[in-house]
Design a protein around this motif. Sequence first.
Motif: not given
Length: 260
Positions: A18-19, A22-23, A26, A33, A36, A39, A222
Amino acid sequence: MDKRVRALWLGAVGIVGAMLLWEAIARLGLVSEASLPPFTTVFGRLLGELGKAATWGATLTTLLQAAASVVICTVVAVPLGILIGRVPAADRYTRSTIDFLRAVPGVALVPLFLLFIGATNEMVVLLASFVAFWPLLIQVTEGARSVEEQTLDMARSFRLGARVRFFRVVLPATMPSVITGLRLAVTVALLVSIGAGLLSGAPGVGQLISVANVNGDGLGVFAFAVWSGVLGIAVLSALRRLDSRILAWHYARTRMERTA
């Protein structure tokens, strides 16, 4: 590989995946950015916030609010749930009221609690207690109903009194449901404690999120949201360990029944 170790590995893989997703979203520009942040940027901000005493003070406040709520729920819901589960008349007289009250969303009660109590710790504790009370009560009630009548008849045949039957038969049979209900209640209490602080400005992690949002600090929002998730995972992990110790006898008996 042991089932617990495998579960930990799978959970870790899911979090890391998930990390990375996410990264990637973005960094690839799929989402701006501003909407979102990556990360790694959020995590760096979170590390900075964890170096501040205010963050730890708010965290302790939220955990204490959730803990107080769970204590109140347990003191009221466990005996009441056993009573409703074992006494048919109590079930009939309370069923409609319970069904109505448990359907009331906790968010809708925030203005009412604010009006009468204000944005205080007491308001958060009472609101979280109300919302977390119902899943615990339902679990305890169902657990009390599940006590086998044959076991109680056997206890009566040995001329065991009502008090002994309660502590030797009813309560042990209900304990797995009590623990399950407590896990649900703790999760709900923590979520409501954070959410109530976010909506009302009451002390806690929710207040930190609210202040960051009012100041237009999206990165801070966040960061504190991720911290809320970390708190939830930590609390649930601690509950699972406590669960395995308290109900070791129950799990051992279940394994024996499966292998028999």
